[in-house]
Design an enzyme around this catalytic site. Structure first.
Site, PDB file in Angstrom:
ATOM      1  NE  ARG A 175       0.479  34.355   3.525  1.00 34.45           N
ATOM      2  CZ  ARG A 175       0.906  35.106   4.430  1.00 34.45           C
ATOM      3  NH1 ARG A 175       0.421  34.466   5.973  1.00 34.45           N
ATOM      4  NH2 ARG A 175       1.493  36.332   4.544  1.00 34.45           N
ATOM      5  CB  SER A 228       3.046  36.592  -2.449  1.00 29.57           C
ATOM      6  OG  SER A 228       3.327  37.767  -1.964  1.00 29.57           O
ATOM      7  CD  GLU A 279       1.175  32.862  -0.044  1.00 33.12           C
ATOM      8  OE1 GLU A 279       2.169  33.496   0.159  1.00 33.12           O
ATOM      9  OE2 GLU A 279       0.208  33.679   0.038  1.00 33.12           O
TER      10      GLU A 279
HETATM   11  C1  LIG Z   1      -3.214  41.373  -5.526  1.00 32.10           C
HETATM   12  C2  LIG Z   1      -3.394  40.207  -4.354  1.00 32.10           C
HETATM   13  C3  LIG Z   1      -2.789  40.654  -3.203  1.00 32.10           C
HETATM   14  C4  LIG Z   1      -2.575  39.494  -1.998  1.00 32.10           C
HETATM   15  N1  LIG Z   1      -2.156  39.822  -1.068  1.00 32.10           N
HETATM   16  C5  LIG Z   1      -2.119  38.941  -0.009  1.00 32.10           C
HETATM   17  C6  LIG Z   1      -1.710  39.335   1.217  1.00 32.10           C
HETATM   18  O1  LIG Z   1      -1.233  40.473   1.367  1.00 32.10           O
HETATM   19  N2  LIG Z   1      -1.425  38.175   2.207  1.00 32.10           N
HETATM   20  C7  LIG Z   1      -2.122  37.138   2.004  1.00 32.10           C
HETATM   21  O2  LIG Z   1      -2.114  36.199   2.953  1.00 32.10           O
HETATM   22  N3  LIG Z   1      -2.523  36.695   0.801  1.00 32.10           N
HETATM   23  C8  LIG Z   1      -2.564  37.606  -0.296  1.00 32.10           C
HETATM   24  N4  LIG Z   1      -3.143  37.284  -1.381  1.00 32.10           N
HETATM   25  C9  LIG Z   1      -3.757  35.849  -1.641  1.00 32.10           C
HETATM   26  C10 LIG Z   1      -5.190  35.730  -1.347  1.00 32.10           C
HETATM   27  O3  LIG Z   1      -6.161  36.945  -1.462  1.00 32.10           O
HETATM   28  C11 LIG Z   1      -5.222  35.065   0.105  1.00 32.10           C
HETATM   29  O4  LIG Z   1      -4.648  33.900   0.025  1.00 32.10           O
HETATM   30  C12 LIG Z   1      -6.588  34.824   0.337  1.00 32.10           C
HETATM   31  O5  LIG Z   1      -6.828  34.466   1.879  1.00 32.10           O
HETATM   32  C13 LIG Z   1      -7.455  33.755  -0.574  1.00 32.10           C
HETATM   33  O6  LIG Z   1      -8.766  33.917  -0.137  1.00 32.10           O
HETATM   34  P1  LIG Z   1      -9.948  33.260  -1.215  1.00 32.10           P
HETATM   35  O7  LIG Z   1     -11.247  33.786  -0.549  1.00 32.10           O
HETATM   36  O8  LIG Z   1      -9.674  34.264  -2.453  1.00 32.10           O
HETATM   37  O9  LIG Z   1      -9.510  31.890  -1.312  1.00 32.10           O
HETATM   38  P2  LIG Z   1      -9.458  30.906  -2.597  1.00 32.10           P
HETATM   39  O10 LIG Z   1      -8.323  31.510  -3.545  1.00 32.10           O
HETATM   40  O11 LIG Z   1     -10.929  31.010  -3.412  1.00 32.10           O
HETATM   41  O12 LIG Z   1      -9.259  29.528  -2.055  1.00 32.10           O
HETATM   42  C14 LIG Z   1      -7.953  29.250  -1.335  1.00 32.10           C
HETATM   43  C15 LIG Z   1      -8.229  28.123  -0.704  1.00 32.10           C
HETATM   44  O13 LIG Z   1      -8.818  28.353   0.566  1.00 32.10           O
HETATM   45  C16 LIG Z   1     -10.119  27.331   0.387  1.00 32.10           C
HETATM   46  N5  LIG Z   1     -11.326  28.108   1.017  1.00 32.10           N
HETATM   47  C17 LIG Z   1     -11.861  29.036   0.677  1.00 32.10           C
HETATM   48  N6  LIG Z   1     -12.778  29.215   1.529  1.00 32.10           N
HETATM   49  C18 LIG Z   1     -12.843  28.196   2.357  1.00 32.10           C
HETATM   50  C19 LIG Z   1     -13.710  28.150   3.515  1.00 32.10           C
HETATM   51  N7  LIG Z   1     -14.888  28.593   4.000  1.00 32.10           N
HETATM   52  N8  LIG Z   1     -13.514  27.007   4.299  1.00 32.10           N
HETATM   53  C20 LIG Z   1     -12.347  26.214   4.046  1.00 32.10           C
HETATM   54  N9  LIG Z   1     -11.648  26.410   3.247  1.00 32.10           N
HETATM   55  C21 LIG Z   1     -12.027  27.404   2.449  1.00 32.10           C
HETATM   56  C22 LIG Z   1     -10.200  26.991  -0.900  1.00 32.10           C
HETATM   57  O14 LIG Z   1     -10.970  25.510  -1.167  1.00 32.10           O
HETATM   58  C23 LIG Z   1      -8.749  27.010  -1.392  1.00 32.10           C
HETATM   59  O15 LIG Z   1      -8.224  25.722  -1.045  1.00 32.10           O
HETATM   60  C24 LIG Z   1      -3.297  38.272  -2.494  1.00 32.10           C
HETATM   61  C25 LIG Z   1      -3.662  37.766  -3.685  1.00 32.10           C
HETATM   62  C26 LIG Z   1      -3.894  38.834  -4.606  1.00 32.10           C
HETATM   63  C27 LIG Z   1      -4.616  38.604  -6.032  1.00 32.10           C
END
Ligand SMILES: Cc1cc2nc3c(=O)[nH]c(=O)nc-3n(C[C@H](O)[C@H](O)[C@H](O)COP(=O)(O)OP(=O)(O)OC[C@H]3O[C@@H](n4cnc5c(N)ncnc54)[C@H](O)[C@@H]3O)c2cc1C
Length: 301
Positions: free
Chosen positions: A173, A223, A293
């Site tokens: 992560r 998580s 996380e």
């Molecule tokens: C039901 C559910 C299940 C999930 N399962 C998993 C799983 O199996 N594995 C897992 O790893 N995660 C999981 N997640 C967590 C989440 O989906 C991941 O961490 C995902 O990668 C976050 O992406 P996001 O676009 O939503 O980022 P956001 O939540 O919008 O942002 C997260 C961070 O990323 C940064 N960011 C976003 N885009 C960029 C970019 N282009 N450049 C630089 N920084 C950026 C943001 O500034 C912020 O700091 C889950 C979440 C949910 C709700």
């Protein structure tokens, strides 16, 4: 103060007092002063240059699936990647995709091109940019296994650079983006040729397992805690008797103890207080320090 934004992007892509609860998977968060969607790297650099010039805070939001946004919202500009950032092109066994594309769409692009390697990502509800930032992973797959290079915008000097997989410094992560403040614009991935039906079956199976194990019927950010070395967060929380523990509208899921869910009307403060209670209880019982996380956006009072 924000009127100059209209010179950079069209008015229909600028929203004022936009509730962050509509843009986070927790369905939590007060209004952002300004919420803009940028369509390409040029617009993104101009919005950031404007914010820096005017000394305005800004934050790049992906799909909001790993963010707990403050009840007070965000004083400044929330930027989302749209337009060109949602595109993906396949070239042999490589895919080049914009950082705003959802992982589900990206995994489908790979499947339709009979390319294996992104099945793990199909049920993660984030964007490619968020997944690169977090080195998202599931069921034995992780972004670092497929990424060959990432094109970024360096917020410090506005330059555009490319990072190799090694330079992304991926870990659990973790990626270099967490340290260097660069924004991912696009990414190249190397996959392997396989059979589309098998890829589809794997994706369906993983998503079925998700549905069985995870409380997908409630808003959450997945998580809530990182996996502490040598332990599983969910098991520690279960053993501490915290399944179902509730603060306001926030609850430790009974179905998957590693998830904090919004049972209805949870505030960011409810979730934050619940997270703190879990960390304290597990520390007292097992002397293990859980680390969230989920990322906190804005001040949670
Ligand atoms: C039901 C559910 C299940 C999930 N399962 C998993 C799983 O199996 N594995 C897992 O790893 N995660 C999981 N997640 C967590 C989440 O989906 C991941 O961490 C995902 O990668 C976050 O992406 P996001 O676009 O939503 O980022 P956001 O939540 O919008 O942002 C997260 C961070 O990323 C940064 N960011 C976003 N885009 C960029 C970019 N282009 N450049 C630089 N920084 C950026 C943001 O500034 C912020 O700091 C889950 C979440 C949910 C709700």
């Amino acid at each position: 103060m924000y009127s100059k934004l209209s010179e950079i992007i069209s008015d229909e892509r600028i929203k004022y007092n936009e509730p962050l609860s509509s843009h986070t998977s927790f369905n939590i968060g007060g209004p952002a002063d300004v919420f803009v969607s940028v369509e390409n790297a040029d617009e993104l650099s101009k919005v950031i240059a404007f914010a820096k010039e005017e000394n305005i805070n800004y934050f790049l939001l992906g799909n909001g699936s790993n963010v707990l946004a403050s009840d007070e919202g965000f004083r400044g500009i929330i930027i989302k990647l749209g337009g060109d950032f949602n595109e993906a092109t396949v070239d042999g066994e490589s895919i080049k995709a914009g950082a705003g594309i959802t992982l589900t769409k990206l995994a489908n692009v790979a499947m339709n091109a009979s390319l294996t390697g992104l099945e793990f990502a199909s049920g993660i509800p984030g964007t490619l940019g968020g997944a690169l930032f977090m080195n998202a992973g599931a069921y034995g797959g992780e972004m670092c296994q497929v990424v060959t290079s990432v094109k970024v915008l360096d917020k410090a000097d506005g330059s555009i650079k490319s990072f190799t997989n090694e330079e992304m410094d991926f870990g659990y992560r973790h990626s270099a983006l967490k340290e260097n403040g660069c924004i991912a614009l696009s990414c190249e991935m190397k996959l392997s040729t396989s059979d589309a039906t098998t890829i589809r079956e794997t994706m369906l199976d993983l998503n079925k397992r998700r549905k069985e194990k995870q409380p997908l019927e409630y808003p959450s950010a997945g998580s809530t805690f990182k996996r502490p070395e040598g332990y599983f967060a969910g098991k520690l929380i279960e053993d501490a008797g915290l399944g179902g523990y509730t603060v306001g509208g926030a609850q430790v899921s009974e179905k998957h103890k590693g998830f904090v869910i919004n049972k209805g009307g949870a505030t960011a403060k409810d979730v934050r207080d619940l997270i703190e209670h879990v960390i304290k209880t597990v520390k007292e019982k097992d002397n293990v320090t859980l680390e969230p996380e989920v990322l906190f956006l804005g001040e949670i009072k």
